[in-house]
Design a protein around this motif. Structure first.
Motif, mmCIF file in Angstrom:
data_model
loop_
_atom_site.group_PDB
_atom_site.id
_atom_site.type_symbol
_atom_site.label_atom_id
_atom_site.label_comp_id
_atom_site.label_asym_id
_atom_site.label_seq_id
_atom_site.Cartn_x
_atom_site.Cartn_y
_atom_site.Cartn_z
ATOM 1 N N ARG A 23 10.955 15.130 -28.303
ATOM 2 C CA ARG A 23 10.970 13.774 -27.765
ATOM 3 C C ARG A 23 10.380 13.738 -26.363
ATOM 4 N NH1 ARG A 23 17.068 12.388 -28.534
ATOM 5 N NH2 ARG A 23 17.125 14.533 -27.849
ATOM 6 N N VAL A 26 6.569 13.781 -26.609
ATOM 7 C CA VAL A 26 6.061 12.475 -27.027
ATOM 8 C C VAL A 26 6.097 11.496 -25.860
ATOM 9 C CG1 VAL A 26 6.484 10.493 -28.542
ATOM 10 C CG2 VAL A 26 6.636 12.806 -29.457
ATOM 11 N N GLY A 30 2.729 10.156 -24.357
ATOM 12 C CA GLY A 30 2.511 8.761 -24.698
ATOM 13 C C GLY A 30 2.678 7.787 -23.553
ATOM 14 N N LEU A 69 4.645 2.050 -27.814
ATOM 15 C CA LEU A 69 4.795 2.680 -29.130
ATOM 16 C C LEU A 69 5.446 4.058 -29.035
ATOM 17 C CD1 LEU A 69 1.414 1.655 -30.800
ATOM 18 C CD2 LEU A 69 3.704 0.731 -31.250
ATOM 19 N N SER A 70 5.133 4.799 -27.989
ATOM 20 C CA SER A 70 5.754 6.122 -27.843
ATOM 21 C C SER A 70 7.245 5.996 -27.533
ATOM 22 C CB SER A 70 5.045 6.943 -26.776
ATOM 23 O OG SER A 70 5.230 6.385 -25.503
ATOM 24 N N SER A 71 7.640 4.979 -26.774
ATOM 25 C CA SER A 71 9.066 4.815 -26.493
ATOM 26 C C SER A 71 9.826 4.392 -27.748
ATOM 27 C CB SER A 71 9.283 3.809 -25.365
ATOM 28 O OG SER A 71 8.888 2.513 -25.760
ATOM 29 N N VAL A 72 9.205 3.566 -28.584
ATOM 30 C CA VAL A 72 9.835 3.200 -29.858
ATOM 31 C C VAL A 72 9.915 4.431 -30.761
ATOM 32 C CG1 VAL A 72 9.541 1.806 -31.945
ATOM 33 C CG2 VAL A 72 9.177 0.781 -29.693
ATOM 34 N N THR A 73 8.895 5.271 -30.722
ATOM 35 C CA THR A 73 8.898 6.508 -31.499
ATOM 36 C C THR A 73 10.041 7.425 -31.076
ATOM 37 O OG1 THR A 73 6.505 6.364 -31.769
ATOM 38 C CG2 THR A 73 7.507 8.524 -32.138
ATOM 39 N N ILE A 74 10.334 7.475 -29.789
ATOM 40 C CA ILE A 74 11.445 8.287 -29.280
ATOM 41 C C ILE A 74 12.763 7.810 -29.890
ATOM 42 C CG2 ILE A 74 12.756 8.886 -27.200
ATOM 43 C CD1 ILE A 74 10.011 10.254 -27.510
ATOM 44 N N VAL A 76 13.172 6.166 -32.721
ATOM 45 C CA VAL A 76 13.155 6.491 -34.155
ATOM 46 C C VAL A 76 13.427 7.980 -34.372
ATOM 47 C CG1 VAL A 76 11.678 6.589 -36.211
ATOM 48 C CG2 VAL A 76 11.681 4.548 -34.766
ATOM 49 N N MET A 77 12.810 8.829 -33.566
ATOM 50 C CA MET A 77 13.037 10.271 -33.694
ATOM 51 C C MET A 77 14.501 10.614 -33.442
ATOM 52 S SD MET A 77 9.651 11.795 -31.777
ATOM 53 C CE MET A 77 10.145 13.504 -31.870
ATOM 54 N N ARG A 80 16.570 9.390 -36.489
ATOM 55 C CA ARG A 80 16.292 10.176 -37.701
ATOM 56 C C ARG A 80 16.875 11.579 -37.626
ATOM 57 N NH1 ARG A 80 10.765 10.002 -40.462
ATOM 58 N NH2 ARG A 80 12.101 10.908 -42.041
#
Length: 128
Positions: A23, A26, A30, A69-74, A76-77, A80
C-alpha cells in the motif's frame, strides 16, 4: 558424539510470500511520483503559449486524478486484505485527505489555466 538427525532438526514451515505491491508503494508512486513526473515532463520550458498552458493544465489534472485513484486503490487493498478496522479507518482517512487535497488542486489548476491564457492574450505577439 552428537549427530544431527531428522528428529533433532526443527521443521521449518515455508512462509507464504505476499505478492503484489504494498500500500505504501502504491501511495508514494500514485500520489507523489507520477504527478510530479507529469508536471515536470509537460512543463512549459519555453515561452508561454495557449498550447503550453493547456498542456500544463491537463498534465496536472491527470496527475491529480491518478492521486485520487491511487488513494481509492489503497482503501480497496486494505479492505480486500481483511485488515483490522483501525487499518481500514486509517486508509479511509488518508484517502479522504488525498481526495480533498486533489480537489483543491483541481480548482487551483483551473484558476492557473485561466490566468495563463489571459497572460498569453495580453502579451502582444509579432504576428498580430
Amino acid at each position: 558424539v552428537w549427530t544431527v538427525t531428522a528428529d533433532t532438526v526443527p521443521a521449518v514451515r515455508p512462509t507464504a510470500r505476499r505478492r503484489g505491491l504494498s500500500r505504501g508503494t502504491v501511495m508514494v508512486v500514485g500520489a507523489v511520483l507520477v504527478p510530479l513526473a507529469l508536471t515536470v515532463i509537460f512543463n512549459s520550458w519555453g515561452p508561454l503559449t495557449d498550447e503550453s498552458a493547456v498542456q500544463m493544465a491537463f498534465a496536472r489534472v491527470a496527475g491529480l486524478t491518478i492521486a485520487i485513484l491511487s488513494s481509492v486503490t489503497i482503501v480497496v487493498m486494505t479492505v480486500r486484505r481483511r485488515s483490522q478496522w483501525p487499518a481500514v479507518a486509517g486508509a479511509l482517512l488518508v484517502a479522504s485527505l488525498v481526495v480533498a487535497w486533489s480537489t483543491m488542486g483541481l480548482q487551483s489548476t483551473a484558476d492557473d489555466l485561466l490566468n495563463r491564457l489571459e497572460l498569453v492574450e495580453s502579451v502582444p505577439s509579432p504576428g498580430r
